[in-house]
Design an enzyme around this catalytic site. Structure first.
Site, PDB file in Angstrom:
ATOM      1  CE  LYS A 154      -1.853  -0.953   3.837  1.00  0.00           C
ATOM      2  NZ  LYS A 154      -1.284  -2.214   4.111  1.00  0.00           N
ATOM      3  NE  ARG A 209      -4.150  -1.401   9.977  1.00  0.00           N
ATOM      4  CZ  ARG A 209      -3.236  -0.912   9.065  1.00  0.00           C
ATOM      5  NH1 ARG A 209      -3.268   0.495   8.679  1.00  0.00           N
ATOM      6  NH2 ARG A 209      -2.226  -1.659   8.935  1.00  0.00           N
ATOM      7  NE  ARG A 256       7.134  -2.476   6.599  1.00  0.00           N
ATOM      8  CZ  ARG A 256       5.768  -2.316   6.371  1.00  0.00           C
ATOM      9  NH1 ARG A 256       5.069  -2.162   5.553  1.00  0.00           N
ATOM     10  NH2 ARG A 256       5.257  -2.835   7.606  1.00  0.00           N
ATOM     11  NE  ARG A 305       6.195  -0.016  10.489  1.00  0.00           N
ATOM     12  CZ  ARG A 305       5.159  -0.040   9.638  1.00  0.00           C
ATOM     13  NH1 ARG A 305       5.121   0.315   8.536  1.00  0.00           N
ATOM     14  NH2 ARG A 305       3.909  -0.649  10.177  1.00  0.00           N
ATOM     15  NE  ARG A 358       1.878  -4.722  11.519  1.00  0.00           N
ATOM     16  CZ  ARG A 358       2.981  -4.625  10.768  1.00  0.00           C
ATOM     17  NH1 ARG A 358       4.079  -5.076  11.188  1.00  0.00           N
ATOM     18  NH2 ARG A 358       2.628  -4.047   9.624  1.00  0.00           N
TER      19      ARG A 358
END
Ligand code: ADP
Ligand code: ADP
Ligand code: ZN
Length: 220
Positions: free
Chosen positions: A13, A88, A122, A155, A166
């Site tokens: 996204k 969400r 990431r 992160r 998540r």
């Protein structure tokens, strides 16, 4: 034009919304970025959301909806926006529909396997928020941002236990939005499995088509 970029954590996204923002001149609004900036600056908002974000849960609907509502009332989004990371939950989607209805929801469809692969590599720029991946999108100089020279970091919520939480949260609370938007007739499914340049090539063509349709007066 108003677009929601939808998909699982790690679907792409942020990466695609950032490219679309540059290509089409629409303001990129990321709730994750708003929260991360607040945590980085140690603001009251940041302190309030830190624990739930780092554990991989969701910030409350009340807080998040209020924040987005204020953000979408600002003058820089009056020509259109790309929302990334919101809505969400069903209450968030209902709220958006009532105060600032989307034109289209770009649904990036990616397998669980790919999502885990993407999240585990990431990294992000501490200064400008640009997104990298150790294998799929490495920076020119390891550890530093190509755009601003800022330091890259992983992160806290991309660590393994938070990732698992998540993905569960996504399945339980967020994935029902696919049906919600199908029923509203605004869902645009995009296959997000391929490499970023290939996904972007398809997505760019789709958005151009949607914008052209709008200019030709097929809606509104
Ligand atoms: P990702 O890019 O991995 O999907 P985001 O950067 O969008 O993650 O969001 C990071 C975290 O911020 C989420 O896991 C959640 O804790 C919080 N968050 C972001 N957007 C929302 C939202 N719309 N509602 C509730 N919490 C949110
Ligand atoms: P989201 O905002 O949905 O959580 P991101 O845009 O942050 O997803 O992408 C997650 C990770 O996967 C990042 O490290 C990014 O560089 C990488 N990535 C994004 N899109 C692709 C793609 N199509 N192919 C491979 N890696 C990708
Ligand atoms: Zn940077």
């Amino acid at each position: 034009m108003k677009f929601v970029f939808f998909g699982a954590p790690g679907a792409g996204k942020g990466t695609m919304a950032s490219r679309a923002s540059t290509a089409f001149g629409l303001q990129h609004v990321s709730t994750g970025e708003i929260f991360r900036a607040a945590m980085r600056d140690g603001t009251p908002l940041g302190l309030r959301v830190k624990e739930v974000i780092e554990s991989g849960g969701l910030v409350s609907d009340e807080l998040t909806i209020g924040l987005v509502r204020e953000r979408l009332a600002m003058p820089d989004v009056s020509k259109g926006w790309l929302l990334d990371g919101f809505p969400r939950t069903i209450p968030q989607a209902e709220a958006l529909a009532s105060f600032c209805p989307e034109d289209y929801v770009i649904d990036l469809e990616v397998s669980d396997e790919k999502v885990v692969e993407r999240l585990s590599g990431r990294s992000m720029c501490r200064s400008c928020g640009r997104i990298y991946h150790t294998t799929f999108m490495p920076p020119a100089k390891p550890g530093f941002c190509d755009d601003c020279g800022g330091e890259l970091y992983t992160r806290d919520d991309d660590k393994e236990t938070a990732v698992r939480h998540r993905l569960e949260t996504y399945r339980e609370q967020t994935s029902p939005l696919v049906q919600f938007y199908e029923q509203r007739g605004t869902l645009v499914p995009i296959n997000g499995e391929a490499d970023a340049d290939s996904v972007w090539a398809v997505l760019k063509g789709v958005i151009e088509g949607l914008l052209a349709g709008r200019r030709n007066g097929s809606s509104d």
